[in-house]
Structure formats: C-alpha cells, structure tokens
Design a protein around this motif. Structure first.
Motif, short mmCIF file in Angstrom:
data_model
loop_
_atom_site.label_atom_id
_atom_site.label_comp_id
_atom_site.label_asym_id
_atom_site.label_seq_id
_atom_site.Cartn_x
_atom_site.Cartn_y
_atom_site.Cartn_z
N PHE A 46 0.83 -1.20 0.00
CA PHE A 46 0.00 0.00 0.00
C PHE A 46 0.87 1.26 0.00
N GLY A 47 1.87 1.26 0.85
CA GLY A 47 2.69 2.46 0.99
C GLY A 47 3.62 2.71 -0.18
N SER A 48 4.13 1.66 -0.82
CA SER A 48 5.12 1.83 -1.88
C SER A 48 4.54 1.73 -3.29
N SER A 49 3.24 1.50 -3.39
CA SER A 49 2.62 1.32 -4.71
C SER A 49 2.74 2.59 -5.55
N THR A 50 2.94 2.40 -6.86
CA THR A 50 2.98 3.54 -7.79
C THR A 50 1.59 3.94 -8.23
N ILE A 51 0.58 3.24 -7.72
CA ILE A 51 -0.82 3.58 -8.00
C ILE A 51 -1.41 4.27 -6.78
N ALA A 52 -2.09 5.38 -6.98
CA ALA A 52 -2.72 6.10 -5.87
C ALA A 52 -3.84 5.25 -5.29
N MET A 53 -3.89 5.13 -3.96
CA MET A 53 -4.89 4.28 -3.31
C MET A 53 -5.50 4.96 -2.09
N LEU A 54 -6.73 4.57 -1.84
CA LEU A 54 -7.51 5.08 -0.72
C LEU A 54 -8.17 3.89 -0.04
#
Length: 301
Positions: A46-54
């Motif tokens: 979650f923290g290192s993903s290159t995709i924005a997440m909520l």
C-alpha cells in the motif's frame, strides 16, 4: 501451550490436589503470526505502490491514503476523513458531484451483487490546489474495507483530444478540396470519399454507407486494368498517375486521372488512398487540338 490450575473443590479427600487444564494454542499463535505478516505485506504494498490508493472502511471512514495518492491529489488523510468529505472536495460542482455519486453507487452495487471488483469509471477530480485531472477509478471490496485505486489518464485524454482535433481539421481540409480524395480497403470498398467525390460520381452519403466498391466507379472497358493496378498498390507500389474512363452512378462516362498509394499501418498495407482528377475538359481540349492539327495538315496539303 496455556496451563490453567484450580484447587480441588472443598470436601474432597485430596484437599492438596489441583485440577490442571492444558490448552494447545500453537495454531492460534501461528494464525496471529500469519495475520501480522499479512498486515505487514499489505502495508508495504500500500505504501510503496505507484498507483494512488484510498482505503475506506465499510462505514465510509477513510482509514488510510498512500503516498502516491497524496502526490497526485494533494489530499492527506486529515483532509478527507470520510467518503462523503472526499466527494465534496473532489467534486465541488454540485451537479457533477451528483453525477459522480450516482455512477459510483451503481458500480458499487453491481460489484456487491456479482462479487466482483468495482468496474473502472472515469472521473474529473478537483485537486487540492484547485486544478483538475482525469482519473480512472476502480475498487476492490474486502470484508470491512474498500480499497480504491486511482490512475491518472489526463495526458492520455489530452493526446486523444489533440489527435481528434487534428483529424477534424484534416477532414475539413479534404472536404474543401476540388479534387476527389478517397480511401478503400483490401476488397476495394470505399472507406472514405470527400464531398467532391460524391458530387462527381453522383452518389450520396447513404450510398456510401451502404457500400460502394471502386469497381462500380470504373467503366467496364477499364475494369481489368484498374483491378491489376489496385492489386499492385496493395503490394505497396505507388502509382504516379493512371488514366481511366470512369462511370457515374447514372452511367455517364468520363475521363479521370488517378494517383494511388498504399495505406500502411503497423508496417502492414491495410488499403489504398488516392486522388482522382476529372480530366474530361483536358481530353476534349486534346481532341480539339488533334482535330485542328488534322484540319491544318489537310489545308496545307
């Protein structure tokens, strides 16, 4: 292991004895360890993903946003405490917000009914700095949580818009030309012809939609030669100009000069494009000149 001990109930002859209970909790410990590993793995992803997440709870409370989300939108978890607050900030225009809420609700309901992911929807989001970007948004439903991802497609849409505008201007230019411009596929079916072409050959747009083959536009006497040259164009050969007798929809015969070149897409010939020039007047002038020369020779002789 857990060891539990309790004294023997009063009145027993063995007053000094105790009852011991041993419970094997190794499975529970392993489960706790697995859960901890799973949480750590998710946090890392979650923290290192290159995709924005909520990450949103089932009650609509925003539990976390990752660094990519903050980078792209400017919003932190403190800015958007719950999903309702998110909609207010991301879609400040009331009419568009109502549209976004409706579309998202439909997608969410479908995902819940079919036990699938929330299908991607395209939305224009207002960022924290007031600018707007276009995002493709989808989500994954998990027990007690909803993981929403955001993919910025703004530049893709801008490129598509620019290409569409360029294509529009290109088509407008073609439509304004007095010469006939056409494109045809492998079978010879016209895939495009400008206004001058429709007028010259006497066809209307409905005829074009129903399908017009270039063979229909050539006089029977020149069909075989036209087919041969067309097949050569499909092999990648360019023709600097071939004269034919053409035929209108009504059967009127007239002379044309046709220049063709192959349409190449992804290194493959997909059809032929060309320019057709009505040379009827030129042919008449040539015939008149020949007749004049003949008459002059006869006069001199």
């Amino acid at each position: 292991m857990i060891l539990a001990a309790s004294p023997v109930p009063a009145g027993s002859e063995a007053e000094t004895e105790v009852i011991c209970t041993v419970v094997d909790i190794s499975g529970v410990c392993h489960a706790d360890n697995d859960l901890e590993v799973s949480r750590n793995t998710f946090d890392l992803f979650f923290g290192s993903s290159t995709i924005a997440m909520l990450l949103v709870s089932s009650e609509g409370r925003v539990r976390a946003v990752n660094s990519k989300f903050v980078e792209l939108t400017g919003y932190t978890r403190e800015d958007i405490s719950d999903i309702e607050n998110w909609f207010l900030k991301a879609y400040p225009d009331r009419e568009y917000r109502e549209y976004a809420e409706k579309e998202w609700a439909i997608a969410l309901e479908h995902a819940l009914k079919t036990n699938t992911e929330i299908r991607a929807r395209e939305f224009d989001i207002t960022l924290k700095d007031g600018s707007k970007r276009t995002f493709l948004i989808n989500g994954v439903i998990r027990p007690g949580n909803l993981l929403i991802s955001f993919v910025d497609i703004t530049e893709i849409r801008r490129t598509e818009s620019a290409l569409a505008e360029s294509e529009k201007k290109h088509r407008e230019l073609l439509e304004s030309l007095p010469q006939v411009i056409f494109e045809a596929d492998h079978s010879g079916r016209l895939t495009y012809i400008n206004r001058s072409g429709l007028m010259l050959y006497g066809y209307d747009y409905e005829d074009f939609l129903n399908g017009v083959n270039i063979v229909q536009t050539v006089d029977p006497a020149d069909i075989e030669r036209a087919k041969l040259n067309y097949s050569m164009a499909l092999r990648g050969e360019m023709h600097q100009g071939n004269e034919y007798f053409a035929r209108t929809k009504a059967g009127v015969r007239f002379a044309v000069l046709i220049y063709t070149s192959p349409i190449i897409e992804n290194s493959m010939v997909t059809g032929v494009r060309g320019v057709i020039i009505d040379i009827t007047e030129r042919k008449k002038a040539e015939e008149a000149l020949k007749e004049s020369e003949r008459w002059f020779r006869e006069l001199v002789e």
